[in-house]
Design an enzyme around this catalytic site. Sequence first.
Site, mmCIF file in Angstrom:
data_model
loop_
_atom_site.group_PDB
_atom_site.id
_atom_site.type_symbol
_atom_site.label_atom_id
_atom_site.label_comp_id
_atom_site.label_asym_id
_atom_site.label_seq_id
_atom_site.Cartn_x
_atom_site.Cartn_y
_atom_site.Cartn_z
ATOM 1 C CE LYS A 1 33.938 44.996 34.293
ATOM 2 N NZ LYS A 1 35.209 44.613 35.048
ATOM 3 C CG ASP B 1 42.439 45.387 36.175
ATOM 4 O OD1 ASP B 1 41.121 44.810 36.748
ATOM 5 O OD2 ASP B 1 42.748 46.185 35.226
HETATM 6 ZN ZN ZN Z 1 39.639 44.615 35.414
#
Ligand code: ZN
Length: 433
Positions: A212, A345
């Site tokens: 990421k 998220d």
């Molecule tokens: Zn995030």
Amino acid sequence: MRTASRLLLFLCVLVVPLAAQETAPPPRTTAVKAAHLIDPQTGSVLDHPTVLIVGGRIEKVGPSAEIKVPPGAPVIDLGPATLLPGLIDAHVHLTGDPQHAGYRALGISVPREGLTGAKNARRTLEAGFTTVRNVGAGGFADVALRDAINAGDVPGPRLLVSGPALGITGGHCDENLLAPEFHYHADGVADGITAVITKVRENIKYGADVIKFCASGGVFSKGDLPGSEQYSPAEMAALITEAHRLGRKAAAHAHGTQAIIDATNAGVDSIEHGSLIDDAGIAAMKQHGTYLVADIYNDDFILGQGKQYGFTEEMLAKERMVGQRQREGFRQAAQAGVKIAFGTDAGVYPHGWNARQFAFMVKYGLTPLEALQSATINAADLLGWSDRVGSLEPGKFADLIAVEGNPLTDVTVLEHVKFVMKGGEVIKDELRK
Ligand SMILES: [Zn+2]
């Protein structure tokens, strides 16, 4: 005498495992029945289905009249419920909680985050999400959590984890709240081509399944702009190439228009957030087959309750800038045919609420079936796990959920998952009380 005892010892070593093998029980067989089963590939509904499970994997799926359940095998009959594959959230932060936002985060240790992760892993699993991708955690707390779940020490979904997210000095993936004399930078900070390649290798060394990185600025950071690109195209290309070379996919946090385009052209596998996407970004993502993972629910939570959770005024102002714009961008991207994977998220808002996003995806352009596909077959494809999760087919993990009602006409029934099974093990059952 000595030789004889040695021989005896040798025979014991040889014989005991053989005997143990002979008496080992056959793999556990279970059958699950319900009124309906939805195939997310096609949206077709099978009435009166039986799912036959052997050793934690699906052996057969079909009409109950055609599936022979071996005598003595337990049958879990869920009555009028509808069966679906376990859901997948491709963007969570299990080791974080919204009450740890802003300056409060500075007082939370990595070991404490690991324990927070154990709590949230259970909540997420009980909400019907049997697989999640954790994109960003300090100190490799997510690697530890994944390993503890896989060892059976704590309950939780199947985890694909990134470890610390890569980012530039002072960027969204750094920590900018401390004064200079603390000399602190976040674990994932790496500047320049050599440094990003080294950081990718380091993350993989310590257990990352996916890479990421922060391609643009973000909302929950100090002093940066969501619309600004952070990594250069050359740095992105280097780190994505290295991730792919080592067999890992790459996910780009990208709100900004240019960051979306550059990360996509550099070969990233998914754009996270995608808030300020434009026509050029949509065209690039379609051309490359890049997934959009847009967390379009949490704006309501952040603007509604963010202040009391400790989000700073700067963070709330940035959310006001991108939140609604992101939803419109999502609608445009979805209508243009960009591939969509479900990601929320969670961690920015409370874990376990993941399924609240389905209704927003339908409100902003998806059909209920497309929303369901984003959290099953599409997310499985993005994770590279299409061979094991995302649908109820022979050979895949027996990860399944049951709901009351029909999610193809009302996606909000997914917010109230009544039955969860992971790998053939019942995690939650509110249907057979
Ligand atoms: Zn995030």
